[in-house]
Structure formats: structure tokens, C-alpha cells
Design an enzyme around this catalytic site. Structure first.
Site, PDB file in Angstrom:
ATOM      1  N   ASN A 170       3.432  -9.633  11.563  1.00  0.00           N
ATOM      2  CA  ASN A 170       2.083  -9.366  11.082  1.00  0.00           C
ATOM      3  C   ASN A 170       2.150  -8.739   9.693  1.00  0.00           C
ATOM      4  OD1 ASN A 170      -0.879  -9.343  11.881  1.00  0.00           O
ATOM      5  ND2 ASN A 170      -0.575  -7.324  10.964  1.00  0.00           N
ATOM      6  N   TYR A 174      -3.084  -2.011   4.765  1.00  0.00           N
ATOM      7  CA  TYR A 174      -3.511  -0.725   5.295  1.00  0.00           C
ATOM      8  C   TYR A 174      -3.064   0.342   4.305  1.00  0.00           C
ATOM      9  CZ  TYR A 174      -2.664  -3.714   9.451  1.00  0.00           C
ATOM     10  OH  TYR A 174      -2.587  -4.742  10.351  1.00  0.00           O
ATOM     11  N   ARG A 175      -4.003   1.169   3.840  1.00  0.00           N
ATOM     12  CA  ARG A 175      -3.637   2.150   2.809  1.00  0.00           C
ATOM     13  C   ARG A 175      -2.662   3.203   3.341  1.00  0.00           C
ATOM     14  NH1 ARG A 175      -9.195   4.373   3.919  1.00  0.00           N
ATOM     15  NH2 ARG A 175      -8.816   6.209   5.204  1.00  0.00           N
ATOM     16  N   TRP A 188      -3.804   2.268   9.755  1.00  0.00           N
ATOM     17  CA  TRP A 188      -4.296   1.040  10.388  1.00  0.00           C
ATOM     18  C   TRP A 188      -5.350   1.424  11.398  1.00  0.00           C
ATOM     19  CZ3 TRP A 188       1.385  -0.480  11.134  1.00  0.00           C
ATOM     20  CH2 TRP A 188       2.008   0.385  12.016  1.00  0.00           C
ATOM     21  N   GLU A 231       0.358 -13.985   8.597  1.00  0.00           N
ATOM     22  CA  GLU A 231      -0.380 -14.072   7.328  1.00  0.00           C
ATOM     23  C   GLU A 231       0.441 -14.771   6.250  1.00  0.00           C
ATOM     24  OE1 GLU A 231      -0.511 -11.472   9.364  1.00  0.00           O
ATOM     25  OE2 GLU A 231      -2.646 -11.049   9.627  1.00  0.00           O
ATOM     26  N   ASP A 280     -14.010   5.820   0.588  1.00  0.00           N
ATOM     27  CA  ASP A 280     -13.731   4.517   1.178  1.00  0.00           C
ATOM     28  C   ASP A 280     -14.642   3.408   0.657  1.00  0.00           C
ATOM     29  OD1 ASP A 280     -12.284   2.859   3.033  1.00  0.00           O
ATOM     30  OD2 ASP A 280     -12.041   4.644   4.274  1.00  0.00           O
TER      31      ASP A 280
HETATM   32  C1  LIG Z   1      -8.259  -3.123  -0.617  1.00  0.00           C
HETATM   33  C2  LIG Z   1      -8.267  -3.151   0.876  1.00  0.00           C
HETATM   34  C3  LIG Z   1      -7.884  -2.017   1.584  1.00  0.00           C
HETATM   35  C4  LIG Z   1      -7.884  -2.011   2.973  1.00  0.00           C
HETATM   36  N1  LIG Z   1      -7.501  -0.883   3.624  1.00  0.00           N
HETATM   37  C5  LIG Z   1      -7.440  -0.889   4.973  1.00  0.00           C
HETATM   38  C6  LIG Z   1      -6.962   0.252   5.671  1.00  0.00           C
HETATM   39  O1  LIG Z   1      -6.613   1.276   5.089  1.00  0.00           O
HETATM   40  N2  LIG Z   1      -6.898   0.191   7.031  1.00  0.00           N
HETATM   41  C7  LIG Z   1      -7.260  -0.928   7.721  1.00  0.00           C
HETATM   42  O2  LIG Z   1      -7.158  -0.943   8.939  1.00  0.00           O
HETATM   43  N3  LIG Z   1      -7.739  -2.026   7.075  1.00  0.00           N
HETATM   44  C8  LIG Z   1      -7.825  -2.034   5.716  1.00  0.00           C
HETATM   45  N4  LIG Z   1      -8.265  -3.143   5.065  1.00  0.00           N
HETATM   46  C9  LIG Z   1      -8.692  -4.334   5.839  1.00  0.00           C
HETATM   47  C10 LIG Z   1      -7.500  -5.062   6.411  1.00  0.00           C
HETATM   48  O3  LIG Z   1      -6.558  -5.349   5.410  1.00  0.00           O
HETATM   49  C11 LIG Z   1      -7.933  -6.356   7.075  1.00  0.00           C
HETATM   50  O4  LIG Z   1      -8.759  -6.026   8.168  1.00  0.00           O
HETATM   51  C12 LIG Z   1      -6.766  -7.219   7.562  1.00  0.00           C
HETATM   52  O5  LIG Z   1      -7.276  -8.325   8.248  1.00  0.00           O
HETATM   53  C13 LIG Z   1      -5.845  -6.452   8.464  1.00  0.00           C
HETATM   54  O6  LIG Z   1      -4.799  -7.281   8.882  1.00  0.00           O
HETATM   55  P1  LIG Z   1      -4.611  -7.597  10.433  1.00  0.00           P
HETATM   56  O7  LIG Z   1      -5.767  -8.480  10.810  1.00  0.00           O
HETATM   57  O8  LIG Z   1      -3.304  -8.296  10.515  1.00  0.00           O
HETATM   58  O9  LIG Z   1      -4.637  -6.288  11.144  1.00  0.00           O
HETATM   59  C14 LIG Z   1      -8.274  -3.169   3.671  1.00  0.00           C
HETATM   60  C15 LIG Z   1      -8.653  -4.299   2.963  1.00  0.00           C
HETATM   61  C16 LIG Z   1      -8.662  -4.308   1.588  1.00  0.00           C
HETATM   62  C17 LIG Z   1      -9.066  -5.551   0.855  1.00  0.00           C
HETATM   63 MN   LIG Z   2      -2.844 -10.135  11.487  1.00  0.00          MN
END
Ligand SMILES: Cc1cc2nc3c(=O)[nH]c(=O)nc-3n(C[C@H](O)[C@H](O)[C@H](O)COP(=O)(O)O)c2cc1C
Ligand SMILES: [Mn+2]
Length: 498
Positions: A170, A174-175, A188, A231, A280
Site C-alpha cells: 500500500n 499521510y503527513r 494515517w 497504488e 488542516d
Molecule cells: C496533501 C495531502 C495530504 C494528506 N494527508 C493525509 C494524512 O495526513 N492522513 C491521511 O489519512 N490522509 C491524508 N491524505 C489523504 C490520503 O492520502 C488519501 O486518502 C489516500 O487515498 C490514502 O491512501 P490509502 O487509500 O491507501 O489509505 C492526504 C492527501 C493529500 C493530497
Molecule cells: Mn491504498
């Protein structure tokens, strides 16, 4: 034109296209960069390469995704819808008829085969290897974005984990809040795939974080794919080239060979820290909450590595275009499950999860309500707080037209559905975190079968008169014919806004 192969090729492309400015003045990653970028983003300005961030060893790239044009350049596409269509073509593949179609079918199959990441022996991401005590996140110009932030946050990472049961990869964005030289928090949220891997882990979960990727792979980390879909496959498919991976130095994971910087390490199951506050993408500060601690065991880099960053905050910000890319790219995939959907729009001002406007080919009573429930049951769209449903002929991207339909076609007593369900992790409005009310507004035409009176016809001029006026326009002496979608409507819009 194919998408750039790595961050450097991307920067070179942006420079050739007049889409990047280098800032040589010393600028502080503590708040100052945010204020500069906020102004540049809102003006539709260029990407910025800060060559001398204060107190750091590496330059900082920001606003690489800040306009539709740059997003298209990143994807090597004329429009974001084109990227979606290519994906839709593959999803909708039918048995080919005739030779020409068979050849086209083979091309599509090749594009699927090419999307599989490829393992290679070495890559520039590991030109410099720092392990143990040598690891120092202080080398990076990590931004403290807003005055109330708890500290510096790495904001544009691709976080790589493996499902402990299946080994499936995966990648999520996630920041990471930097806690000291060698640890960060891992933010996350509860609905995310990386967190699910963590919950399944026995004691410890290995993690790698790639920073400074080619723009398609960086985007892919933010794409809401189902848990079992890698991804990096989506990235490879869009790039038309597999993502190349090298084995990490200190963990059992593979990392993108072209990354500028990679952080390797692990999370212990029982070790949490207070993460936040953080300004945020909701436009508000997210209060502190416990999240896992990420211990960095190795930091590998290219020589003269470039650190990528993004600022989120009150919309619109740079991330608006990452969200719009997802909106466009995923439309054909959404139509696979809900084919009556014609189009949809997630307004930037709604931070993507607050509102979804959707147009449908309506064919039975209750159809709008069916689609509301479908959206509330579909992947990350399930977190949508309000859904507005309009008929197929309504342009969902024209908010004034949507407003007109909502006003004209809705009896609040009959056409507003209040439901409940899961809500975005960051939504501060509901009484409970994660769970609360949903709003559905049916702004479609209705009739007696749905308890309405006979629906009146919409006003339309006849084709005959339209043609006549087109033909005679010059005779009237009114100057150039106004563009029905352009300035005339623009003037009216301004009038309506006043
Ligand atoms: C700039 C940016 C920052 C993000 N920061 C976070 C974060 O800190 N935590 C989080 O859970 N999702 C964050 N997201 C959203 C996730 O990247 C997004 O939901 C992604 O689908 C997560 O991957 P996953 O589906 O494999 O969990 C962010 C998205 C962007 C564009
Ligand atoms: Mn995913």
C-alpha cells in the site's frame, strides 16, 4: 508527451514551460514559505523551488500541482478526463471484434502489463545512505506551515507498507510530524489502508517513506484505491512505464528507485504520541490526537536531494488539484458500479468530503435516493456529508446552475433526505467524531409517481428562432455575437454576485 520520469525531469519540464521560478533568497520554512505559497497558489502562479531554505541542507519544491495546466503536464495528458478515459477503457474492456479491435485490445493489455512495478538492483534514491545515528531529519527543510501547528510536518510523502497477511503493498499520503532527528508521528486516519496494515501487524510494522517522486507516482499516493490494489500499479498505468523499485537498506520493503529521499523505519504497535495540532485542509486546526511513532532507521538520498512540500489550509490550496485529478480519473470507475451517473463534482470549497454534486440519467421513482445511498456506500466517497442530485442535462461544475436547480426543484419536506453514517476523520462539525448526519438533496425533476404535481416544462427557445437569430445577427448591428458560455454569462454572473 509521456509523464516525467522523475522529479528532476519534472522540474526541467516545468522550467521549459515557464511554470517554475527559482527563489535564491534565504527563506524560512517556519511560516514564511506558507505565506509566500498561499499568495502564489491563489493567484494561479508557478511552482517554486526555494534554493536556500533557512537552516536546512536541501532545496524545497512546492506548488508543483497548483494549476490544472501543471496537473495535465504532470500526467502528460491534454485533460484530466483523458486520463480517466484511458483507465475506463481498460475497466470496460469487452471481447474484441475484428482485427483492428484485437490490436487495440492487445495494446490495452500491454498497458496493464506495463503497470506492474519492476524490481531493479540499484537506483539514485540510494546514492547517499545514512543509518543509525547519522539519520537527521533536521537536514530537510520541513515546513511549520501555520502559527498554531505543533511543529514541522512532512506534508507530501508516499508512505509504503505491506499487508502482514497478504504481503500486498500500500502507498498512502499521510503527513508526518517531525518529533526529533529520528522520529515522526504517522498520521494515517482510521479509514486508511496504511492504518489497517498497522492494526494487522504483530508487534511492529516496517515502513518506508518516499519523498520527491515523479509527479504521477506522488499523485498515486493520494489516490483512493481499494485496499488490495497497489497504488504503484495505477502510477505505472498512467505513466505508461512501470515504477522501478529497489530493495530498502534496513527494512523488508521495496522503494521507488527514482525518489529524491527515502526514510526507512518501523512503528511499534503500542507506541503512540500526540500528533497535532495541524492547520488542516478543512481550513481549521485539527486538535491533537494519538498516532503511532515512526522510528527512522535509515535515510537514503540522491546527491543534492530536493525536498518536496505542499501546504494545506483553508481552500483553495495546492491540494485542490490533487483532489480534482482524483475526481476526474475515478469517474469511469465509479460509473462501473453506478452506470446511471453522468458526471459529478466535488467542490474544492467543500474540502472534497463535505459535498458531492452528481448528475444522473433518472429512470424510476426514487432514483436520486438510490444514487445518494450508492455514494454513501462507495469507497472513500462513503464519507461524503452531503449529496446533491441533479438531472443529466445539468452541468454539475456550474455551481450557479446547481443552485438554480436546488432552489427551483426541491420541496424540502419531500426531497431532503437526512441520513447518517461514517464521516471524515477530520470533520469537526458532527457531535461524535467519525459518525453523524448525512444530507441528500434531490434536485431532479419529479412527477406524480414521487408525490409531486405534474412537472412544468423548462423554458427553451425553439431551434427555428435560434437559427434565424444566428443567421441575422449582423443585421441587428449588435456587434460580435456573444458566446453563450462566455462573456455574456460572465457578466450575468457578476451581476448575480453583487
Ligand atoms: C496533501 C495531502 C495530504 C494528506 N494527508 C493525509 C494524512 O495526513 N492522513 C491521511 O489519512 N490522509 C491524508 N491524505 C489523504 C490520503 O492520502 C488519501 O486518502 C489516500 O487515498 C490514502 O491512501 P490509502 O487509500 O491507501 O489509505 C492526504 C492527501 C493529500 C493530497
Ligand atoms: Mn491504498
Amino acid at each position: 508527451m509521456s509523464p516525467p520520469a522523475d522529479l528532476r525531469a519534472w522540474i526541467a519540464l516545468l522550467e521549459r514551460e515557464g511554470e517554475l521560478i527559482r527563489v535564491s533568497a534565504e527563506v524560512d520554512p517556519y511560516l514564511e514559505i506558507t505565506e509566500i505559497v498561499d499568495r502564489v497558489v491563489k493567484a494561479g502562479g508557478p511552482a517554486l523551488l526555494f534554493e536556500n531554505p533557512k537552516d536546512a541542507q536541501h532545496p524545497l519544491l512546492i506548488n508543483q500541482f497548483g494549476t490544472e495546466r501543471r496537473m495535465c503536464l504532470a500526467f502528460g495528458a491534454d485533460s484530466l478526463d483523458d486520463v480517466g478515459r484511458r483507465l475506463g477503457d481498460v475497466l470496460e474492456m469487452q471481447p474484441p471484434q475484428g482485427l483492428a479491435e484485437k490490436v487495440r485490445g492487445l495494446k490495452k493489455l500491454k498497458s496493464i502489463a506495463d503497470s506492474q512495478p519492476k524490481s531493479v538492483r540499484s537506483g539514485p534514491a540510494q546514492d547517499v545512505v545514512l543509518t543509525g545515528d547519522e539519520v537527521d531529519l533536521g537536514l530537510l527543510p520541513v515546513q511549520t506551515c501555520w502559527p498554531g501547528d505543533a511543529g514541522p510536518f512532512i506534508t507530501l510523502p508516499a508512505v509504503i507498507t505491506k499487508d502482514p497477511r497478504t504481503g500486498g503493498r500500500n502507498v498512502g499520503m499521510y503527513r508526518l510530524q517531525v518529533l526529533d532527528e529520528r522520529t515522526t508521528a504517522m498520521h494515517w486516519q482510521i479509514h486508511k489502508d496504511g492504518r489497517a496494515d498497522y492494526l494487522l501487524a504483530d508487534g511492529k510494522l516496517e515502513v518506508a517513506v518516499a519523498l520527491g517522486l515523479d509527479p504521477v507516482t506522488a499523485y498515486a499516493a493520494s489516490a483512493p484505491l481499494p485496499k488490495h490494489v497497489d497504488e504503484l500499479m495505477l502510477a505505472g498505468f498512467i505513466r505508461g512505464e512501470p515504477v522501478e523499485l529497489v530493495p530498502a537498506k534496513t527494512v523488508d520493503l521495496e522503494v521507488p528507485a527514482n525518489a529524491e529521499i527515502v526514510l526507512e523505519g518501523y512503528l511499534a504497535k503500542d507506541e503512540l504520541t500526540e500528533e497535532g495540532p495541524f492547520g488542516d485542509h478543512t481550513g481549521y486546526y485539527t486538535p491533537p490526537e494519538p498516532f503511532p511513532v515512526f522510528h527512522v532507521t535509515a535515510m537514503t538520498m540522491r546527491r543534492d536531494a530536493i525536498y518536496p512540500s505542499i501546504v494545506v489550509g483553508k481552500p483553495p490550496q495546492e491540494d485542490a488539484w490533487l483532489g480534482k485529478a482524483t475526481e476526474r480519473i475515478f469517474l469511469p470507475a465509479i460509473r462501473m458500479s453506478v452506470p446511471e451517473i453522468v458526471d459529478y463534482d466535488l467542490p474544492v470549497a467543500g474540502a472534497f468530503h463535505n459535498c458531492c454534486i452528481v448528475s444522473i440519467r433518472k429512470s424510476f421513482p426514487g432514483h436520486a435516493q438510490k444514487v445518494m445511498h450508492a455514494i454513501w456506500g462507495l469507497g472513500m466517497l462513503s464519507l461524503t456529508k452531503s449529496v446533491v442530485v441533479v438531472d443529466e442535462w445539468v452541468n454539475v461544475h456550474d455551481y450557479e446552475e446547481v443552485f438554480f436547480r436546488v432552489g427551483a426543484n426541491v420541496d424540502p419536506k419531500r426531497d431532503v433526505l437526512i441520513s447518517e453514517g461514517p464521516l471524515d476523520h477530520l470533520d469537526h462539525a458532527p457531535t461524535l467524531q467519525f459518525y453523524g448526519g448525512k444530507l441528500g438533496i434531490d434536485a431532479t425533476h419529479k412527477g406524480p409517481a414521487e408525490g409531486a404535481r405534474e412537472w412544468p416544462p423548462e423554458i427553451e427557445m425553439s431551434d427555428e428562432i435560434r437559427r434565424r437569430v444566428d443567421e441575422r445577427w449582423e443585421e441587428y448591428g449588435l456587434g460580435a455575437a456573444p458566446d453563450p458560455n462566455g462573456s455574456r454569462q460572465g457578466a450575468l454572473r457578476q451581476l448575480l454576485r453583487r
